[in-house]
Every structure is written in structure tokens, then in C-alpha cells.
Write a protein that holds these residues in place. Structure first.
Motif, PDB file in Angstrom:
ATOM      1  N   SER A  62     -21.484  33.438   6.323  1.00  0.00           N
ATOM      2  CA  SER A  62     -22.142  32.327   6.729  1.00  0.00           C
ATOM      3  C   SER A  62     -23.684  32.312   6.075  1.00  0.00           C
ATOM      4  O   SER A  62     -23.966  31.459   5.539  1.00  0.00           O
ATOM      5  N   LEU A  63     -24.052  33.517   6.380  1.00  0.00           N
ATOM      6  CA  LEU A  63     -25.682  33.491   6.050  1.00  0.00           C
ATOM      7  C   LEU A  63     -25.936  33.652   4.472  1.00  0.00           C
ATOM      8  O   LEU A  63     -26.800  33.147   3.710  1.00  0.00           O
ATOM      9  N   ILE A  64     -24.896  34.408   3.932  1.00  0.00           N
ATOM     10  CA  ILE A  64     -24.910  34.556   2.236  1.00  0.00           C
ATOM     11  C   ILE A  64     -24.581  33.466   1.652  1.00  0.00           C
ATOM     12  O   ILE A  64     -25.403  33.051   0.681  1.00  0.00           O
ATOM     13  N   ARG A  65     -23.659  32.566   2.217  1.00  0.00           N
ATOM     14  CA  ARG A  65     -23.662  31.171   1.539  1.00  0.00           C
ATOM     15  C   ARG A  65     -24.455  30.384   1.485  1.00  0.00           C
ATOM     16  O   ARG A  65     -24.594  29.636   0.644  1.00  0.00           O
ATOM     17  N   SER A  66     -25.397  30.483   2.531  1.00  0.00           N
ATOM     18  CA  SER A  66     -26.578  29.421   2.614  1.00  0.00           C
ATOM     19  C   SER A  66     -27.933  30.062   2.086  1.00  0.00           C
ATOM     20  O   SER A  66     -28.819  29.488   2.136  1.00  0.00           O
TER      21      SER A  66
END
Lengths: 218, 263, 215
Positions: free
Chosen positions: C54-58
């Protein structure tokens, strides 16, 4: 490490400004590219071959070009056409050009898959032309396309970070400034990452809500 | 067959079809069909599948433009401007279509709109009528088809029978001169057919002008003023239902009744 | 534009390709690992994996590059720009790839696994012999799509000083005071690169997409 975060906290006003610029670019870019993308989708679906093919060429071109390169082309290219925009506006123009192509492609895909029978009923009831498109086709297309458009919105938010390279004062640019001024790279960029995470999660929550709405209207 | 060359005595019939021909590629679907529906009449179009019934219906409101022949709505030519040579443009066609209500086999409701919104959409945005007036009328119509409590539901939450009753109410909300029914009960589960047929019978009794493509022989027998049997794109027999179902005039009609009614 | 400038751009294209490929080679298997952790519901790790994705995707690739390059010395590791770029690309694409892998895993028919288990296969054996041979076919079109997106995101690595195509074009424009010609040549180069991947994707969709979906 604590000291680093304290410095970033002391500059939180700047970060907030950067965040607002990022959000402003993304929201404006989204609205404009959805509007223009809807028009382009009409051209993509046009019965006339030359019209649909040239629209397709436009879409394919923008899907092959990296966003940063397009931003440069706009930034350096518009002045040579006699249009002098500031960096912020150049960035917005690049976002809109780029995402108009993506939105059109998304909307066209959904439009093609739309069940024919609702459109046929509308024709039988006297809808035609723009009224048919705006009142019957487009609302259904938007409902189904909402999740994909939400993902594209997240993509726009992330693409705005490229604009730091042409000195648009968005979130990454501000974080970069704080880090070079105080040399607090970890805290500055981590703060930026967390803020991106926050707004992307907000968009995702919005998409989820729209999806629920769409499910009962299908 | 009624003599279509006679000039209309008083008022012209609501629908008059003269020599209608339509083919898809080399397949001739309609081959010179002539018939009419008088004011307040219910006419049932019967025939085996592939006989051209649905195409005939779709030609009436120009969803399928016919190849040849004339369609007159209360004496006014459909699909062509006065004079009968210049085809109508999109706007004119839309205006002409809005005088006809249509009920579809698969309901074709607009899924993004509530039941009430489905009813008022075309009257407001095509016919340009007053919103308040249209809503009031739509609520009365929903009450008549027994769905007053569903007015804020979305079509996806309704049963097939309820959807079709909404479909009928939606057609009525246009205050149409003519109602077209395209196999309105064929997509329904058997236990839901009754509720839709009941609504259609009330409409027929109240004097709506209806052209109904159906396989519901019970409806044709009880509610129709006239029955038209179509086969291979031609009119085989036009008769009152009492005569048609008891002593058909043609051999083809006898065969049809044998297969579809007495089977 | 001179021939030398053109060569610079071609070299930049080589850098773009090389760094992207490094990211893909590392990111695809890491993505599979993350997907397996989440699919297999490994305690604790699955939550870590979910947050990571979730973190890397955003996180924008630009920001990730800057974070890795500038912050690594402060935790005692001084990595060069190339390593920072490859690491950022790998982290980025692994998160997206894991979603593609996971999509394939989630839609994998459970009855086949039960059958494998009833024949006495151990979970690792069942994965290697039954799941993976079908999984990679269904995942391939999605993975190639992510590769295309990675190439399009690759200009981000310029922020740590790597001269890839876009950066090369900027440099040439800065010396000749004619920025547009090098950008247009760069555009053509990207179109060639991305178009190659799009073709690859169409072929993989035609060959495996349907077979994978129906498997």
C-alpha cells in the motif's frame, strides 16, 4: 533522528503548502482530463473512420510517452508556440494532455461494453445525439468506470512528483528543499511519502464508496 | 384482409402499415405486410419464432428503418417528412418516436436511475414537460401497476415481473398514442407472467391502443380485439380472437394453433 | 542536432533499458514472494507485506529515488546513484507485480489444490508442480503491463543524477539552446521501447491470457 523530525515538523507549514499544490494539481488535472477525455471518447467512438483513427493515434502517442518527457515538451515547447505559462500552469497542461488520453481510453472501453438494451430503449423513447450521450450513456459509463478513474487519479497524484523537476512547488519539491537546506533527507522524504500515502488512501476510500453506489445501480 | 386502399371514413387509425418490406442481407424478414390498429384497439401479433413479429414492431418506431412501405401514425407518415420523400433527421425521428411507447422483452430499464427516475426521464428531457406534473403522473402510474412502494428502488433490486411492470409504466408516462409490446412476458419466470398480463389486460380494457407481440395465447384470446397471424414475413390471417381460436380460416393458422395452443 | 548528440541519446536509452531490466529481474520474483506471503496468510508477515504494498504503491518513484539516495548515508550505507536507482525501481515494481501475482493466486481454483493434497503432495511441491506452471501464464500479461509502466516511470531516476534518455535530452537542449529536437528524438526512442513491450503484451495475452484464464 528525533532532531531531524523536529526540523521537518518546524517546517510543516511548507510541507502543507506542497501538499495543497499536489492536491490542487491532481484535482484540477482530474476534472479537466475527465471533461476532455469524455469528448475524446466520443471521437474515439465516432462512426467516421478518419475521426476515430486520428483520435486513436492521439491516445496511443500519449500512452507511449513518459509523463516527465511530456512535461518537458510542454514546458519548453509552449513558449516556442508563443504561449508563456508559469511552471505550475505548464505542469497542469501536461497533466491534462496526458490524462485526457488515458481517461478517453478508459471511458471508451466501458462504453463499448455497455449493454445495448438501455440505449435502444432510450432511442425508442426519443433520445438521440448529445441528449442520449449525456443523460443515458455517460452516467452509466461513469458509474462503471469509477474504480479505474480512481486508480488513474492516484497515478496523477504520483505523476505530479515529476513536476518537482521543473520546479513546481509541489510536495516532493518542498521536501527536497527542506532536505537540502537542513540536510534531513530521511525525515523530509519520509514525511512526503507518508503524506502521499494519506491522500492516495483517501482517494481509494472514495473509490470504494463509489463502487458500492455503482453496484446497486447495475 | 381489410381494404387498405379505401380512404379513412372518419378519423384515421392510430397505426396503419402498408406494404412493409424489410430484409437483412438476403434474408427477407417482412414481405409486404399491411395491417392497422384502430383507436382504443388491442391487436395481438402472433406467429412462430422467426416470422418477423419483432422486426415489424421495431419498424413501427424506426428502430429498424423499413426497406419499403409506409407507416402512418394517426395519418402522419413515420420516418419521412411531409411529402414522403425526404427522410426525417435525428431530431425529427426522436420527436416522432416520443409519440409511441415501447415495452421490451428484456425490460431495458435504465440501471443508473431509480424506478421513478426511469418513468420521468423521457417525459421531462425529451418531451420537455413540467417536472412536477410528470412526477405526479408517474406516481399515479406506479400505483396502478402496484409498485408505489418501489419508486426509489433501483432496477437491479426488482424481480423480473416488477421490472416489466416498471417498463409498462415507463411507456405509459410518455402519454403515448400507441403502445408497442415486444414479447413482454417471454423473459419472465412462469410464475411472474400473471402479474404482467394482469396489468396489460387492465390497459386493454381501459381503451389503450396496443400492438402486442406475444406468445401468451390466453391474453390474445381474452383481451385482443383482433389477432394478426404472421408467418415467413407475411400476414396469414387477420381475425377476431373468438373466430381465430375456434374456427381459423387458413390451414396455416390451424397448424399454428395445433402447435402453440393445443399442444 | 549533431551525430554526437544522437549517440548521447542512444546511450541514455541503453541506461534506461539496463536499469529497467535490473528492476524487472529483481522485482518480478520479489513480487511473487510478497504475493505468496499474503496468499499463504503467513502471520505478522502478511500484515507487513500489505502495508509495504500500500505504501509503495502510493509513493511516486521520484520521491522514492530521492529518499533512498539521500537518506541511505544517514543510516550508514552509502550507495551510489545506480544502486539507488535500481533499488527504487525494484521496490516500486515489486509492489505492483505482487498485486498481479496475487490476482492470479486468488483466482486459482481451490479444487486443484485439494486434489494435489489428496495425492499426498506437500504444499511446496503442489505450488511448484501444480500452481506455478498455470500461474505464470495467467500473470504474464499483467506483468508485461507493469514493465511498460516501469519504463515510463524510469525518467524518475534522473533526480539522483543518472543520465538516462530524458536527462540526456535535457542536457543536449541546455548546450544547444534548442530543447525541442532532442526531446522529440527522445519521444521516438520511448515510443520504440514502449511499443516493443505493448507488442509483447499483445502476444502474451493472445498466447497465455485466455489459456491462463480458463485453466
Amino acid at each position: 533522528m528525533i532532531r531531524e523530525f523536529a526540523i521537518v515538523w518546524a517546517n510543516s507549514g511548507q510541507l502543507l503548502n506542497g501538499l495543497l499544490n499536489t492536491a490542487g494539481l491532481a484535482v484540477l488535472g482530474m476534472i479537466l482530463s475527465v471533461l476532455l477525455g469524455s469528448l475524446l471518447a466520443v471521437l474515439l467512438m465516432a462512426r467516421s473512420r478518419p475521426v476515430s483513427l486520428s483520435a486513436q493515434a492521439f491516445v496511443d502517442l500519449f500512452r507511449c510517452v513518459p509523463f516527465l518527457l511530456l512535461a518537458y515538451l510542454v514546458y519548453f515547447g509552449l513558449p516556442s508556440l508563443g504561449l508563456n505559462f508559469d511552471n505550475w500552469t505548464s505542469g497542469l497542461v501536461a497533466i491534462v494532455f496526458y490524462n485526457t488520453a488515458y481517461m478517453a481510453e478508459i471511458l471508451r472501453g466501458v462504453w463499448r461494453g455497455l449493454p445495448r438494451d438501455g440505449i435502444e430503449a432510450a432511442t425508442a423513447f426519443g433520445f438521440q445525439g448529445w441528449r442520449l450521450f449525456l443523460r443515458i450513456i455517460l452516467p452509466q459509463v461513469f458509474l462503471i468506470a469509477a474504480p479505474m478513474m480512481g486508480n488513474q487519479m492516484i497515478q496523477i497524484i504520483k505523476d505530479t512528483a515529476f513536476l518537482s523537476i521543473i520546479a513546481v512547488p509541489e510536495l516532493t519539491h518542498v521536501a527536497s528543499g527542506i532536505q537540502s537546506q537542513y540536510y534531513v533527507p530521511f525525515a523530509a522524504f519520509l514525511a512526503a511519502v507518508l503524506l502521499y500515502w494519506m491522500i492516495c488512501s483517501l482517494v481509494e476510500a472514495g473509490v470504494f464508496a463509489v463502487e458500492r453506489l455503482a453496484r446497486e445501480r447495475r | 384482409m381489410p381494404d387498405t386502399s379505401m380512404p379513412p371514413a372518419v378519423a384515421p387509425p392510430v397505426l396503419e402499415i402498408r406494404g412493409l418490406t424489410k430484409s437483412f442481407g438476403t434474408n427477407i424478414v417482412l414481405d409486404g405486410v399491411s395491417m392497422q390498429v384502430g383507436k382504443g384497439q388491442t391487436v395481438c401479433l402472433l406467429g412462430p419464432s422467426g416470422s418477423g413479429k419483432s422486426t415489424l414492431l421495431r419498424c413501427v418506431n424506426w428502430l429498424e428503418p423499413p426497406d419499403q412501405g409506409r407507416i402512418l401514425l394517426s395519418g402522419k407518415l413515420m420516418g419521412f417528412r411531409d411529402g414522403g420523400v425526404v427522410p426525417m433527421n435525428g431530431m425529427e425521428l426522436a420527436r416522432a418516436r416520443s409519440r409511441i411507447g415501447m415495452v421490451f422483452q428484456h425490460f431495458n430499464l435504465w440501471p443508473h436511475l431509480t424506478v421513478l427516475q426511469n418513468l420521468i426521464e423521457a417525459p421531462i428531457h425529451v418531451q420537455g414537460r413540467q417536472r412536477d406534473e410528470v412526477i405526479g403522473e408517474a406516481e399515479v402510474l406506479l400505483d396502478r401497476v402496484g409498485l408505489a412502494d418501489k419508486k426509489n428502488a433501483f432496477p437491479a433490486h426488482l424481480s423480473g415481473g416488477q421490472k416489466q411492470r416498471v417498463g409498462i409504466a415507463r411507456a405509459l408516462a410518455m402519454r403515448p398514442e400507441l403502445l408497442l409490446f415486444d414479447e413482454p412476458t417471454s423473459a419472465l419466470d412462469p410464475e411472474l407472467v400473471g402479474e404482467v398480463v394482469a396489468v396489460m389486460k387492465i390497459l386493454a380494457e381501459e381503451g389503450s391502443t396496443m400492438l402486442v407481440v406475444t406468445h401468451e395465447m390466453g391474453f390474445a384470446r381474452e383481451a385482443a380485439d383482433e389477432v394478426v397471424l404472421l408467418d415467413l414475413g407475411r400476414v396469414v390471417e387477420i381475425a377476431r380472437p373468438t373466430e381465430f381460436f375456434t374456427k381459423p380460416k387458413t390451414e396455416r393458422a390451424r397448424q399454428f394453433l395445433q402447435r402453440y395452443v393445443h399442444a | 542536432m549533431t551525430a554526437a548528440a544522437f549517440m548521447t541519446l542512444l546511450q541514455g536509452a541503453g541506461v534506461t533499458l539496463a536499469v529497467s531490466f535490473a528492476g524487472i529481474l529483481l522485482g518480478v520474483p520479489i513480487g511473487l514472494g510478497i504475493a505468496l506471503v499474503r496468499w499463504g496468510e503467513v502471520p505478522v508477515l502478511r500484515r507487513v507485506a500489505a502495508v509495504y504494498v500500500s505504501l509503495i504503491r502510493s509513493t511516486p518513484l521520484v520521491t522514492l529515488c530521492l529518499l533512498i539516495f539521500f537518506a541511505s548515508p544517514s543510516i550508514g550505507i552509502d550507495i551510489g546513484p545506480v544502486s539507488a536507482a535500481v533499488l527504487a525501481m525494484t521496490l516500486n515494481t515489486s509492489a505492483f507485480n505482487s498485486e498481479v501475482w496475487r490476482g492470479g493466486l486468488v483466482s486459482f481454483p481451490k479444487d486443484q489444490l485439494e486434489a494435489a493434497r489428496s495425492f499426498g503432495m506437500r504444499p511446496s511441491g503442489a505450488f511448484r508442480r501444480i500452481v506455478f506452471p498455470q500461474l505464470w501464464r495467467s500473470a504474464l500479461p499483467g506483468l508485461v503491463n507493469e514493465m511498460t509502466l516501469l519504463i515510463k516511470g524510469s525518467p524518475a531516476i534522473a533526480v539522483v543524477g543518472i543520465v538516462e534518455v530524458t536527462r540526456a535530452a535535457v542536457r543536449i537542449g541546455a548546450t544547444t539552446y534548442e530543447p525541442l529536437p532532442p526531446f522529440l528524438v527522445a519521444t521516438v526512442l520511448y515510443i520504440a521501447l514502449v511499443f516493443g513491450f505493448v507488442c509483447l503484451q499483445r502476444v502474451s495475452e493472445r498466447t497465455y491470457g485466455r489459456a491462463g484464464a480458463s485453466a
